[in-house]
Motif scaffolding. Sequence first.
Motif, PDB file in Angstrom:
ATOM      1  N   LEU A 485       0.832  -1.194   0.000  1.00  0.00           N
ATOM      2  CA  LEU A 485       0.000   0.000   0.000  1.00  0.00           C
ATOM      3  C   LEU A 485       0.873   1.252   0.000  1.00  0.00           C
ATOM      4  CD1 LEU A 485      -2.607  -1.318   2.587  1.00  0.00           C
ATOM      5  CD2 LEU A 485      -2.807  -1.300   0.089  1.00  0.00           C
ATOM      6  N   ARG A 486       0.237   2.410  -0.024  1.00  0.00           N
ATOM      7  CA  ARG A 486       0.967   3.650  -0.315  1.00  0.00           C
ATOM      8  C   ARG A 486       1.930   4.056   0.806  1.00  0.00           C
ATOM      9  NH1 ARG A 486       0.355   9.381  -0.194  1.00  0.00           N
ATOM     10  NH2 ARG A 486       1.246  10.316  -2.084  1.00  0.00           N
ATOM     11  N   HIS A 487       1.481   4.029   2.043  1.00  0.00           N
ATOM     12  CA  HIS A 487       2.333   4.442   3.165  1.00  0.00           C
ATOM     13  C   HIS A 487       3.179   3.250   3.585  1.00  0.00           C
ATOM     14  CE1 HIS A 487       0.323   8.352   3.778  1.00  0.00           C
ATOM     15  NE2 HIS A 487      -0.731   7.705   3.291  1.00  0.00           N
ATOM     16  N   ARG A 488       4.524   3.467   3.607  1.00  0.00           N
ATOM     17  CA  ARG A 488       5.415   2.315   3.738  1.00  0.00           C
ATOM     18  C   ARG A 488       6.487   2.532   4.796  1.00  0.00           C
ATOM     19  NH1 ARG A 488       6.252   0.559  -2.666  1.00  0.00           N
ATOM     20  NH2 ARG A 488       4.009   0.291  -3.098  1.00  0.00           N
ATOM     21  N   MET A 489       6.994   1.415   5.279  1.00  0.00           N
ATOM     22  CA  MET A 489       8.019   1.415   6.311  1.00  0.00           C
ATOM     23  C   MET A 489       8.938   0.223   6.072  1.00  0.00           C
ATOM     24  SD  MET A 489       7.327   0.938  10.401  1.00  0.00           S
ATOM     25  CE  MET A 489       6.304   2.413  10.430  1.00  0.00           C
ATOM     26  N   ALA A 490      10.228   0.410   6.344  1.00  0.00           N
ATOM     27  CA  ALA A 490      11.178  -0.692   6.177  1.00  0.00           C
ATOM     28  C   ALA A 490      12.255  -0.591   7.245  1.00  0.00           C
ATOM     29  CB  ALA A 490      11.807  -0.659   4.781  1.00  0.00           C
ATOM     30  N   ALA A 491      12.745  -1.735   7.683  1.00  0.00           N
ATOM     31  CA  ALA A 491      13.819  -1.788   8.670  1.00  0.00           C
ATOM     32  C   ALA A 491      14.648  -3.033   8.408  1.00  0.00           C
ATOM     33  CB  ALA A 491      13.253  -1.818  10.090  1.00  0.00           C
ATOM     34  N   VAL A 492      15.942  -2.931   8.641  1.00  0.00           N
ATOM     35  CA  VAL A 492      16.847  -4.072   8.532  1.00  0.00           C
ATOM     36  C   VAL A 492      17.109  -4.588   9.936  1.00  0.00           C
ATOM     37  CG1 VAL A 492      19.112  -4.877   7.792  1.00  0.00           C
ATOM     38  CG2 VAL A 492      17.898  -3.151   6.447  1.00  0.00           C
ATOM     39  N   VAL A 493      16.886  -5.892  10.125  1.00  0.00           N
ATOM     40  CA  VAL A 493      17.080  -6.496  11.441  1.00  0.00           C
ATOM     41  C   VAL A 493      17.980  -7.706  11.275  1.00  0.00           C
ATOM     42  CG1 VAL A 493      14.876  -5.701  12.370  1.00  0.00           C
ATOM     43  CG2 VAL A 493      14.987  -7.892  11.185  1.00  0.00           C
ATOM     44  N   GLY A 494      18.570  -8.119  12.372  1.00  0.00           N
ATOM     45  CA  GLY A 494      19.416  -9.301  12.336  1.00  0.00           C
ATOM     46  C   GLY A 494      20.781  -8.985  12.895  1.00  0.00           C
ATOM     47  N   GLY A 495      21.748  -9.745  12.412  1.00  0.00           N
ATOM     48  CA  GLY A 495      23.096  -9.570  12.921  1.00  0.00           C
ATOM     49  C   GLY A 495      23.532 -10.777  13.711  1.00  0.00           C
ATOM     50  N   GLY A 496      22.952 -11.941  13.353  1.00  0.00           N
ATOM     51  CA  GLY A 496      23.352 -13.175  14.006  1.00  0.00           C
ATOM     52  C   GLY A 496      22.269 -13.791  14.845  1.00  0.00           C
ATOM     53  N   GLU A 497      21.254 -12.973  15.255  1.00  0.00           N
ATOM     54  CA  GLU A 497      20.190 -13.542  16.083  1.00  0.00           C
ATOM     55  C   GLU A 497      19.249 -14.367  15.218  1.00  0.00           C
ATOM     56  OE1 GLU A 497      20.521 -10.337  15.437  1.00  0.00           O
ATOM     57  OE2 GLU A 497      20.841  -9.155  17.236  1.00  0.00           O
ATOM     58  N   SER A 498      18.852 -15.533  15.699  1.00  0.00           N
ATOM     59  CA  SER A 498      17.910 -16.347  14.944  1.00  0.00           C
ATOM     60  C   SER A 498      16.476 -15.959  15.235  1.00  0.00           C
ATOM     61  CB  SER A 498      18.109 -17.836  15.277  1.00  0.00           C
ATOM     62  OG  SER A 498      17.891 -18.052  16.654  1.00  0.00           O
ATOM     63  N   THR A 499      16.239 -15.378  16.422  1.00  0.00           N
ATOM     64  CA  THR A 499      14.910 -14.864  16.740  1.00  0.00           C
ATOM     65  C   THR A 499      15.053 -13.418  17.139  1.00  0.00           C
ATOM     66  OG1 THR A 499      15.142 -15.633  19.000  1.00  0.00           O
ATOM     67  CG2 THR A 499      14.031 -17.103  17.470  1.00  0.00           C
ATOM     68  N   ALA A 500      13.946 -12.760  17.377  1.00  0.00           N
ATOM     69  CA  ALA A 500      13.970 -11.328  17.589  1.00  0.00           C
ATOM     70  C   ALA A 500      13.963 -10.975  19.064  1.00  0.00           C
ATOM     71  CB  ALA A 500      12.762 -10.708  16.893  1.00  0.00           C
ATOM     72  N   PRO A 501      15.103 -10.579  19.634  1.00  0.00           N
ATOM     73  CA  PRO A 501      15.094 -10.107  21.014  1.00  0.00           C
ATOM     74  C   PRO A 501      14.286  -8.827  21.108  1.00  0.00           C
ATOM     75  CG  PRO A 501      17.335 -10.527  20.216  1.00  0.00           C
ATOM     76  CD  PRO A 501      16.433 -10.577  19.042  1.00  0.00           C
ATOM     77  N   ALA A 502      13.684  -8.599  22.252  1.00  0.00           N
ATOM     78  CA  ALA A 502      12.792  -7.464  22.407  1.00  0.00           C
ATOM     79  C   ALA A 502      13.480  -6.149  22.085  1.00  0.00           C
ATOM     80  CB  ALA A 502      12.248  -7.444  23.837  1.00  0.00           C
ATOM     81  N   ALA A 503      14.651  -5.924  22.650  1.00  0.00           N
ATOM     82  CA  ALA A 503      15.318  -4.635  22.464  1.00  0.00           C
ATOM     83  C   ALA A 503      15.705  -4.416  21.005  1.00  0.00           C
ATOM     84  CB  ALA A 503      16.545  -4.558  23.350  1.00  0.00           C
ATOM     85  N   ALA A 504      16.270  -5.466  20.371  1.00  0.00           N
ATOM     86  CA  ALA A 504      16.750  -5.308  18.995  1.00  0.00           C
ATOM     87  C   ALA A 504      15.606  -5.034  18.036  1.00  0.00           C
ATOM     88  CB  ALA A 504      17.510  -6.563  18.559  1.00  0.00           C
ATOM     89  N   SER A 505      14.516  -5.791  18.148  1.00  0.00           N
ATOM     90  CA  SER A 505      13.398  -5.609  17.226  1.00  0.00           C
ATOM     91  C   SER A 505      12.716  -4.270  17.452  1.00  0.00           C
ATOM     92  CB  SER A 505      12.376  -6.739  17.390  1.00  0.00           C
ATOM     93  OG  SER A 505      11.845  -6.743  18.700  1.00  0.00           O
ATOM     94  N   ALA A 506      12.528  -3.888  18.717  1.00  0.00           N
ATOM     95  CA  ALA A 506      11.874  -2.611  19.004  1.00  0.00           C
ATOM     96  C   ALA A 506      12.710  -1.450  18.496  1.00  0.00           C
ATOM     97  CB  ALA A 506      11.627  -2.484  20.506  1.00  0.00           C
ATOM     98  N   THR A 507      14.028  -1.526  18.688  1.00  0.00           N
ATOM     99  CA  THR A 507      14.900  -0.454  18.230  1.00  0.00           C
ATOM    100  C   THR A 507      14.888  -0.353  16.717  1.00  0.00           C
ATOM    101  OG1 THR A 507      16.352  -0.729  20.146  1.00  0.00           O
ATOM    102  CG2 THR A 507      17.270   0.398  18.227  1.00  0.00           C
ATOM    103  N   ALA A 508      14.986  -1.490  16.048  1.00  0.00           N
ATOM    104  CA  ALA A 508      15.010  -1.475  14.584  1.00  0.00           C
ATOM    105  C   ALA A 508      13.732  -0.882  14.016  1.00  0.00           C
ATOM    106  CB  ALA A 508      15.221  -2.889  14.046  1.00  0.00           C
ATOM    107  N   LEU A 509      12.591  -1.269  14.574  1.00  0.00           N
ATOM    108  CA  LEU A 509      11.324  -0.761  14.065  1.00  0.00           C
ATOM    109  C   LEU A 509      11.116   0.703  14.442  1.00  0.00           C
ATOM    110  CD1 LEU A 509       9.057  -3.860  14.637  1.00  0.00           C
ATOM    111  CD2 LEU A 509       9.702  -2.874  12.452  1.00  0.00           C
ATOM    112  N   SER A 510      11.618   1.115  15.596  1.00  0.00           N
ATOM    113  CA  SER A 510      11.466   2.520  15.980  1.00  0.00           C
ATOM    114  C   SER A 510      12.305   3.422  15.095  1.00  0.00           C
ATOM    115  CB  SER A 510      11.856   2.701  17.448  1.00  0.00           C
ATOM    116  OG  SER A 510      13.245   2.491  17.629  1.00  0.00           O
ATOM    117  N   GLU A 511      13.374   2.875  14.517  1.00  0.00           N
ATOM    118  CA  GLU A 511      14.248   3.663  13.650  1.00  0.00           C
ATOM    119  C   GLU A 511      14.005   3.366  12.168  1.00  0.00           C
ATOM    120  OE1 GLU A 511      18.111   2.590  14.987  1.00  0.00           O
ATOM    121  OE2 GLU A 511      17.948   3.669  16.912  1.00  0.00           O
TER     122      GLU A 511
END
Length: 993
Positions: A485-511
């Motif tokens: 859809l028209r309004h879009r958002m993207a973030a790059v996550v990862g760096g070795g983690e196989s699952t999403a730790p709370a801090a890493a995922s929240a930070t990535a999405l907030s930025e």
Amino acid sequence: MTEYTGLEIAVVGMAGRFPGSSTVDEFWANVLAGEAGVRRFTDEELDAAGVSVERRAEPGFVPMGGALDGIEFFDAKLFGYSPRDAAVLDPQQRVFLECAWHALEHAGHLGGGQDVGVYASASIDTYLLRHLWNNPAVPGGLQPLDLLLANDKDTLASRVAYHLDLTGPAITVQTACSSSLVTIHVACQALLGRDCDIALAGGVSIRPPVHEGYQHTEGGILAADGRCLPFDVDAHGVVAGNGVAAVVLRRLEDAMADGDTIYAVVKGTAVNNDGADKVGFTAPSVNGQARVIRAAHDLSEVDSSTIGYVEAHGTATPLGDPIEVAALTQAFVSPPEACALGSVKALIGHLDAAAGVAGFVKAALAVQNGVVPPSPYFTAPNPETGLENSPFFVNREALPWPGTGPRRAGVSGFGMGGTNAHAVLEEPPSPEPMPPSRSRHLLVLSAASEKSLEESRTQLAEHLSAGGQELADVSHTLRTGRRALRHRMAAVVGGGESTAPAAASATALSEAWIGAGDRRDTVFLFPGQGSQYAGMASQLADEEPVFRAALDECAALLPFDLHEVLADADRLTRTRYTQPALFAVEYSIAKLWEHWGVRPSAMLGHSVGEYVAACLAGVFSLQDALKLVTARGELMDALPAGAVLSVPLGADDLVLPKDVCLAASNAPNMSTVAGTFEAIERFEASLSVTSRRLHTSHAFHSSMIDPMLGEFAALVSQVELREPRIPFISNVSGTWITDGEATDPGYWARHARAAVRFSEGLRAMITGPVNVLEVGPGNVLTTLARQHDLGGAKAFGSLRHPREDKHDLDTMLAAAGRLWIAGADVDLAALTADERRRRVPLPQYPFERVRHWVDLPGTAPREIEVIEVLPQAADTAVGGDLAVITGIWQELLGIARIGPNDDYFELGGHSLLATQILARITVALGVALPAAAIFEAPTPSKLAARVDQLRADATPAEDDEFARLLAEIRDMSPEELRAELDRERDAQEISQS
């Protein structure tokens, strides 16, 4: 382990709204807790439903039911409806449309690209009968056909197919109470018959006013006290409910191969009719029900003794329950030791056309979770059912699944009139382990509004914080299973983690990067010598097979070990290695972008970078391009060393001595000059601005290059040069290269000597909003590009700067996400096309629902604000034309404020309404607009200009003829006027063809 026959169907997604629960997860939690959605209505709710005080006092009135709250709210903008059209659209169709979206989204298959069929059912449309018919609050301008299309059951499946762009069969199925279970049967048959690859099946039953209650009559099917107690000794009838549910089905083999999350397996389904083997048309039949259950068992090739639970039709009526138990007893040829019975009607009421799919969802969740759902209302069996002498029982508490074999359940749906349906479900197969994934992942979200996008981000961050899902699977599902859809958002996550730790995922999405825009072309920039560094793109080669394959292809054509050179900082300073190595990396990145769907509309290379552009444009073959670039590097490497100086002045501002040459015009205030070390040192000392010596081995693009030009031109003449297929800019001229230049060996010799006109070329290439992508190491060219007036263009880099502490994928995926946000054609599915990933359930789209409703007469004020517009005189000024046109749009679209540049179709307009709007404008302004006018001029301002132009072009004879036609039009009925406009449009289309 279960052996499959190849005829099984997988349940890969589901969604629903039920009394007391707005999602399937809430529904299942309520089932396990025994929380009933049937409730007593408040006086305020009864008032709004138009229930008089007198009726409430009547004997037998029961102010209870299974209400679905919020049915008057709808995300009309997302689905392209004007407020006027949304207000008269059957709430069943609105709610089912949103449910279909959520079901396909839950399955990870909303992205399109596959043949999806729709099989749907709905109850009688009481909204049309009670809220719209003869109601003065209905928005003006509506014709009977408008109301019919908005409310007819026949349009239900086709409406979903249209709005979600589904190209399989779209079939509305109506068999009374068994309708939605029959849709599942028909969908399974369609999948097995290859009519479609994915099937959406379900039903909806919403009968407004939903807070009305009902009248109990002795001997009727409605319970006297608002309680539905299937198979219980106190059972005395059913309670009406409202709800919607849909499931997404695939052939099991396809679902397993595609990594779908499978919630249950449909082993088989059957449908039949009682015929005349019963006491009356509405009565159930033991033999008919038994036959359909046995047929489903036979088709499933399962032993009935292995079935541990049956989600019964369970109407709790004195006649229905005993017949159903008798039919089950007769159908189970191999009786189980014990088989639990239950009916979701006890919690949410009877959902009529949606009853079967509601029971199906409950049974699917039961076999998935291995829990026999409870019926906590149950006290003792109805003695007429014979339950005590049968293998069937009703459990009050949740039980673990009995036995050690595969968990299996049956689902029954019996329609008034005798159409019976039964399905056999089995637990899902254990998911296969997935291979390791890349180290970084791109998460993308999109929405129709900024508000919905922000809600989506919050929901996803909370979901990832809970853990339990691989980031690779989350990324795959978001990229391949959602609508863009028209309004879009993207973030790059990862760096070795196989699952999403709370801090890493929240930070990535907030930025995350956020934006919205229309589709844009992308232009490629290819950097030249000086941007290289040791180890450039090495991590990309490790993780991206497409890039690695292209790099290996280049390596096989070079006279040295490319991979060793790319890792050797010393050898990369040698021009003989630098130029072919840089070409190979840039070419390979370009091929990766091409694989990801990003193809350039135009290109500009800086010095040796132009060879990459020319190769991609087809001027050189890859083999010839590498041959020439290698020879060019060797010839330059053999020349005497020289110096290059970067000067913060534009090319036109430089005053150069004879022994110093302009090497490159890079930006309005940035140039490079080249010459001998002595000449450059003298020139640098003469400058009043701070300059910078570049780390280069030779004085490129200066007179020091002259000795090699003849030999190089001779080498170029030995290869085949072709006209470019993709336009690119010439460094020599600073404008578009011509076919003659591209195929002239002399041009490529001049190219090595002449100043690089990068700044001029950038201005020639970027004349409007585009995406500018640097395809090579570092960010030299994007930095230079940003020093220009880009006219709304956005610049991105592909690889990190050598001093950045980033992984190559961080930069590449960030660029891919930001390009997608900026409207580039990015094939998100291709980002990991070589990986096998799983589609996983994720938070559903947060619809931005707004009230679109026509209240019952006398119960509430009119909700739709309209502006009355009186016909204006034919000599109205242009400003007045705009006001009249805008007013007509506001009235017929039901939108209070419309701007002069608002698009008719983005406001929810459609072709049927366009004929009314044009007719109103014709009468109001005295100008005969052609039938296609609103398609050619879709904003009020453009339509007003069209009116003004037609008025100016009219001849006296045409004016007389129009006056006569206008008089006829004023006397026509709306139906006659529409027919006349349709005839005119058809005549125009015939003449144009």
